[in-house]
Motif scaffolding. Structure first.
Motif, PDB file in Angstrom:
ATOM      1  N   GLN A  37       1.006  -1.344   0.022  1.00 45.06           N
ATOM      2  CA  GLN A  37       0.092  -0.086  -0.090  1.00 45.06           C
ATOM      3  C   GLN A  37       0.924   1.183   0.066  1.00 45.06           C
ATOM      4  OE1 GLN A  37      -3.502   0.045   0.158  1.00 45.06           O
ATOM      5  NE2 GLN A  37      -3.652  -2.278   0.227  1.00 45.06           N
ATOM      6  N   TYR A  38       0.770   2.203  -0.759  1.00 42.98           N
ATOM      7  CA  TYR A  38       1.637   3.412  -0.984  1.00 42.98           C
ATOM      8  C   TYR A  38       0.673   4.415  -1.132  1.00 42.98           C
ATOM      9  CZ  TYR A  38       0.567   3.129  -6.088  1.00 42.98           C
ATOM     10  OH  TYR A  38      -0.274   3.250  -7.171  1.00 42.98           O
ATOM     11  N   GLY A  39       1.464   5.739  -0.924  1.00 48.57           N
ATOM     12  CA  GLY A  39       0.800   6.987  -1.058  1.00 48.57           C
ATOM     13  C   GLY A  39       2.044   7.970  -1.322  1.00 48.57           C
ATOM     14  N   LYS A  46      -2.685  14.539  -3.820  1.00 45.58           N
ATOM     15  CA  LYS A  46      -2.336  13.114  -2.933  1.00 45.58           C
ATOM     16  C   LYS A  46      -2.734  11.995  -4.108  1.00 45.58           C
ATOM     17  CE  LYS A  46      -1.943  14.594   1.513  1.00 45.58           C
ATOM     18  NZ  LYS A  46      -0.883  14.283   2.077  1.00 45.58           N
ATOM     19  N   SER A  48      -2.624   7.601  -4.153  1.00 46.96           N
ATOM     20  CA  SER A  48      -2.612   6.486  -3.184  1.00 46.96           C
ATOM     21  C   SER A  48      -2.866   5.169  -4.198  1.00 46.96           C
ATOM     22  CB  SER A  48      -3.441   6.525  -2.064  1.00 46.96           C
ATOM     23  OG  SER A  48      -4.691   6.465  -2.560  1.00 46.96           O
ATOM     24  N   ARG A  50      -1.708   0.653  -4.649  1.00 40.73           N
ATOM     25  CA  ARG A  50      -1.244  -0.755  -4.196  1.00 40.73           C
ATOM     26  C   ARG A  50      -0.735  -1.316  -5.332  1.00 40.73           C
ATOM     27  NH1 ARG A  50      -5.278  -4.979  -4.537  1.00 40.73           N
ATOM     28  NH2 ARG A  50      -7.008  -3.971  -5.521  1.00 40.73           N
ATOM     29  N   CYS A  62      -3.863   2.266  -8.861  1.00 38.02           N
ATOM     30  CA  CYS A  62      -3.506   3.794  -8.493  1.00 38.02           C
ATOM     31  C   CYS A  62      -4.587   4.649  -8.347  1.00 38.02           C
ATOM     32  CB  CYS A  62      -2.548   4.525  -9.301  1.00 38.02           C
ATOM     33  SG  CYS A  62      -1.672   5.905  -9.116  1.00 38.02           S
TER      34      CYS A  62
END
Length: 92
Positions: A37-39, A46, A48, A50, A62
């Motif tokens: 999980q990224y951000g 913003k 975010s 995975r 995304c």
């Protein structure tokens, strides 16, 4: 295998951020089994998503803000380039 793919991908997120220079900040990434999980914040927006590591593939999901759609092509290309490089089989 999954473990090696995950190990190789652990360096991808910082490399991707570096590719965008000062335009990316607040980078975070958390692994849960074979899913990252990224951000991050890109040009004040913003982002975010995975990355799911599978036996024969890595699937990227995304969430882009509408305003970031202008950069979608570049973002996809950067991700594809870094993932391909990270997961390319090494010669023995």
């Amino acid at each position: 295998g999954l473990a090696e793919a995950r190990a190789r991908l652990e360096s991808v997120l910082p490399e991707l951020a570096a590719g965008f220079g000062d335009h990316v900040s607040e980078l975070v990434g958390t692994w849960q089994e074979n899913e990252l999980q990224y951000g991050f914040t890109a040009v004040g927006m913003k982002v975010s998503g995975r990355i799911v590591v599978e036996e024969l593939a890595a699937r990227v999901h995304c969430q882009l803000p509408f305003a970031a759609m202008l950069f979608r092509g570049r973002i996809e290309q950067e991700i594809r380039t870094h993932l391909t490089h990270a997961l390319k089989p090494h010669s023995t």
